[in-house]
Design a protein around this motif. Structure first.
Motif: not given
Lengths: 317, 585
Positions: A133-134, A137, A141, A203, A211-215, A283-287, B210-211, B316-318, B393, B570
């Motif tokens: 599933k990860y 997703l 994306r 990034l 990584e922090s969301e979808l492993v 950081p990363r924005p949301r999808y 999970h990270p 948040l990705g940073g 975010r 997250i």
């Protein structure tokens, strides 16, 4: 005969050079990130940790190459190769200097766009074939992000193409003798760069792997050299986009005193460094925010850029 | 507000006579009510009482069957007691209701319809004590695995492995355990809702590894595309039976266990526990001890918030901030190490004082740090709090209203982010906090960004407090002269035999704390942390209840993330600042 030999030498050295740079970038990136993050990074293997690349390669090659039992095996097997092949193939049309290039295609720009479209399959299918599933997703994306950003990537290039009057990358470079296209095509450059970051899913646009969301996103299930292909593919992608920025907007090999190929490398490495700096800084924005930025800001701006460029060219005639 | 105390009010409302007051050492009005009146009494306190006890602060139980009878005060006959601890922000008052239950499988009416926060608390009581709650929507084990036999906090349940038979895991049992871990939506209180023809939700199992979960936490998400339509949180992976250990370790040797509850909080945990024990024992600590404790507590608060700052940005990705803040945290640890000898878990506070006096040169270390950090914080402001991507975010994401926050038992920075200016250090000063100048940072929106903004400002306020400690460190002893201070000061031991015997017993068996009942809540780094201790006049506590802030915060997560996307979840997890050991204990 000597013509064929010359071609073979160029092909081999381009492949060898690109692969070396891509592999070396792993070390460069880790060291640069470490520098910006107040730490050391890999500094143990060889002088300045330079042999880290070798150690990493040994590691990745000797790791268990596991294919999950639930995966679609043939697709799972093929996808890592696609990204490496499509990005490598694009280097065929990159003019490193006026004489060093593999294929002098008169549709070089279109060839690049075609190849980068094919590259989307790699990531999307990897996510799909993993049957996790990860990964799914991540694959979804990736499909949305890369297809959207390809649209303005193509449009952002058209300004440069119009100015040079050719799709041939060598002609585009030659046309920049007087003035680099970054000046008349600044908007095009910015959009191309943003789209390039999205295309290589680095990034801040690394949503497919987030990584922090979808492993690890689309390549969660990959290991060993198959993962290595994705990994190196990403660095080849960075090199490619940086090289293209150099060619399209910063006069390619043009420059005083130093030999042309050195100028080309200097410019390319500058943008590679910028890619890495972005990764350290943002950081990363949301999808959905990424999509909104693409369709609501970048697309209108790139269209406007195209219209204005065309208008000015017409008026100047 | 009426002049009557809350207990008089209750007595008036439920006359004649079922409300039986009990004396406690913490001064919290405490009363026994009969089981059938309990639900009404709770409703009355929340909705009708002029004091408006809107927050369910804690809900727990006590197994009374092993009481030695030394406890003072009347107590109705019962095998188990269920304890409701309510808090009113309007009048800054607490009230504790107790219900005595008889029998081996007692049950009581659920309070979920009054407070949504009661849900997990009641599940915990069921899990730990086997007390049922009628009308609970999903009464299922929460901390222990579903295959567990027995209820661990019952007095007849063994506490250590040596009291049980050897552990074996035959094939069948392993299969059974693995089966129990499999996800069936019905078991999780989720429904497979029929949707439009041919479409379905996707269930995504986020965790336990999970990270983005900062430890072992499992969240099952019901996804519509990437949008979360429902979420169920499973906790308990970090459960180590800290409350059970409290009934086994002596009062003194329990201190290291407290360190590991909120494992980023270090001595903040010690403080809550030690203050509760001191209240039980009637120990007044010297001023110097108070100031040392405040200084260490605030240093740990800074340390904890720095970890949060970096990991929040990372969620948040940073990539970079986590390295910067961890570097700064090392500098805090350098001070803590110099003072305590330990880093994350120094176990440095003692009953009646602290382990040692401050070392020579501590002031220089602290001053250097105070000079160093503000510049860094300003950089982080530019890098994170003022960065548009971070704002995109976090602003408007995971919003909770103040009412929701109170209903769900949310405390600490997360509560202040909803606009309530409430800090236990100010509102109920302990350990001399009343003498310090600092502000309570608040924010209005209750979203992820507000929570972050409050924490960032708290770092600055904590630095102010540390600076005041530095400039005004009073002279004196690092421990109270009280005989129950542990280990006791050695001044007199070599002069008369009685003190020597006392000293010997205090060190070998641990102190005997007089019978009583007390709860002490402090403003920990994550929210309100309290220890509810019952002494039977023994060398160990009869019941140790740890009320941690992260437990109710974690419970509120499904409410906060419904309708949002995975990246938002997250972001919320990062902004809530929980510690899983603090959730599970």
């Amino acid at each position: 005969m000597s013509e064929a030999l010359r071609s073979i030498i160029i092909i081999l050295s381009v492949i060898g050079g690109v692969m070396t740079i891509a592999a070396g970038l792993i070390w460069v990136e880790r060291r640069l990130l470490a520098l910006w993050q107040d730490r050391y990074g890999p500094n143990r293997v060889g002088a300045f940790g330079l042999l880290q690349v070798l150690a990493d390669m040994i590691k990745v090659l000797t790791k268990e190459d596991w294919i999950p039992p639930f995966a679609d095996k043939s697709v799972f097997f093929l996808t890592p190769a696609i990204i490496a092949i499509t990005t490598l193939l694009t280097f065929a049309v990159i003019p490193f200097t006026s004489t060093i290039l593999v294929a002098d295609l008169n549709i070089g720009v279109l060839f690049f766009l075609a190849m980068s479209s094919l590259g989307v399959y790699s990531v999307t299918l990897a996510g799909w074939a993993s049957a996790s599933k990860y990964s799914l997703l991540g694959g979804l994306r990736a499909a949305a992000q890369m297809i959207s950003y390809e649209v303005f990537m193509g449009l952002s290039l058209m300004g440069a193409v119009m100015l040079a009057g050719s799709f041939d990358l060598r002609v585009i470079v030659e046309a920049q003798r007087g003035l680099w296209y970054v000046v008349p095509q600044f908007a095009g450059f910015v959009i191309f760069f943003i789209a390039g970051v999205a295309e290589t899913h680095r990034l801040p646009f690394d949503l497919p792997e987030a990584e922090s969301e979808l492993v690890a996103g689309y390549h969660s299930e990959y290991s060993g050299m198959k993962f290595g292909m994705f990994f190196v593919g990403e660095y080849i992608g960075i090199t490619l986009i940086s090289a293209l920025i150099t060619v399209l907007f910063f006069g390619g090999w043009l420059g005083p005193v130093l030999p042309p190929v050195v100028w080309f490398l200097i410019k390319t490495f500058f943008f590679i460094g910028f890619f890495i700096l972005l990764r350290a800084a943002l950081p990363r924005p949301r999808y959905d925010q990424l999509m909104a930025l693409g369709w609501k800001v970048l697309l209108p701006v790139s269209l406007l850029n195209l219209a204005v460029t065309g208008g000015i060219m017409l008026a100047g005639r | 507000m009426s002049d009557k105390t809350v207990l008089e009010e209750l007595q008036g409302r439920f006359a004649p006579g079922p409300v039986l007051p009990q004396k406690t050492l913490d001064g919290i009005p405490t009363a026994w009510v009969p089981a059938e009146k309990c639900h009404d009494a709770l409703k009355y306190l929340k909705y009708e009482s002029p004091r408006r006890f809107r927050m369910l602060y804690d809900l727990t139980a006590i197994d009374e069957r092993a009481r030695t009878g030394k406890t003072p005060g009347q107590r109705p006959d019962g095998d188990f007691s269920v304890v409701y601890h309510l808090l009113s922000y309007d009048s800054n008052e607490d009230v504790r209701l107790k219900v005595a239950l008889k029998g081996d499988r007692p049950s009581l009416r659920s309070a979920v319809d009054i407070w949504p926060a009661a849900n997990w608390y009641e599940r915990e009581v069921w899990d730990m004590f086997g007390i049922g709650f009628e009308g609970h929507p999903h009464l299922r084990r929460i901390l222990m695995p579903p295959t567990w036999e027995g209820h661990p906090l019952r007095k007849d349940h063994p506490a250590r492995a040596t009291e049980m038979g050897p552990f074996r895991l035959p094939e069948e049992k392993m299969e059974e355990e693995q089966k129990a871990l499999q996800f069936r939506p019905e078991d999780w209180g989720m429904k497979r809702k029929p949707r439009a023809e041919g479409t379905d939700y996707m269930f995504l199992n986020l965790g336990p590894h999970h990270p983005g979960t900062h430890g072992l936490l499992r969240i099952v998400l019901e996804l519509d595309g990437e949008e979360i339509s429902d979420a169920v949180v499973e906790i308990g992976f970090h459960h180590r039976g800290a409350e059970k250990m409290g009934e086994r370790q002596s009062w003194h040797t329990y201190i290291p266990y407290t360190d590991r509850i909120d494992y980023l909080g270090g001595v903040i945990n010690n403080l809550a526990y030690v203050l509760a024990v001191e209240r039980l024992a009637g120990i007044e600590v010297p001023e110097r001890v108070q100031v040392i404790r405040v200084m260490l507590t605030e240093l740990f608060r800074i340390e904890s918030h720095l970890v949060w700052y970096g990991t929040f940005a990372q969620d948040l990705g940073g990539l970079s901030p986590v390295f910067y803040t961890f570097n700064d945290r090392e500098r805090v640890f350098a001070i803590i190490e110099a003072v305590c000898g330990g880093r994350m878990h120094p176990s440095w506070f003692r009953i009646g004082g602290v382990a040692q006096d401050l070392p020579r040169g501590w002031d220089k270390l602290v001053r250097e740090f105070l000079d160093y950090l503000p510049g860094r914080l300003a950089e982080y402001d530019n890098m994170i709090m003022k960065n548009r991507l971070y704002k995109m975010r976090t602003k408007g994401v995971g919003r909770i209203t103040l009412d929701e926050a109170i209903e769900w038992g949310i405390t600490g920075p997360n509560l202040r982010a909803c606009g309530l200016e409430w800090d236990f250090r100010k509102k109920r000063p302990y350990s001399g906090y009343g003498q310090f100048e600092f502000e309570i940072p608040t924010a209005a929106d209750g979203d992820c960004y507000s929570r972050a903004a409050v924490r960032v400002e708290e770092i600055r306020q904590s630095m102010r407090i540390v600076e005041q400690c530095l400039n005004n460190m009073p002279p004196g002893h690092h421990k109270s002269e009280h005989p129950l201070a542990t280990p006791p000061l050695k001044g007199h031991t070599m002069h008369d035999i009685e003190t020597l015997i006392d000293h010997f017993l205090g060190v070998s068996w641990g102190p005997v704390i007089p019978p009583g009942e007390v709860s002490f809540g402090i403003e920990a780094a994550k929210g309100n942390n309290s220890y509810y201790l019952i002494s039977d006049g023994n060398t160990v506590s009869y019941r140790t209840r740890i009320r941690t802030p992260s437990f109710p915060h974690m419970q509120a997560i499904p409410m906060m993330c419904r309708g949002l996307m995975i990246p938002d979840l997250i972001a919320i997890l990062g902004s809530i600042d929980f510690i899983l050991a603090d959730v599970d204990r």
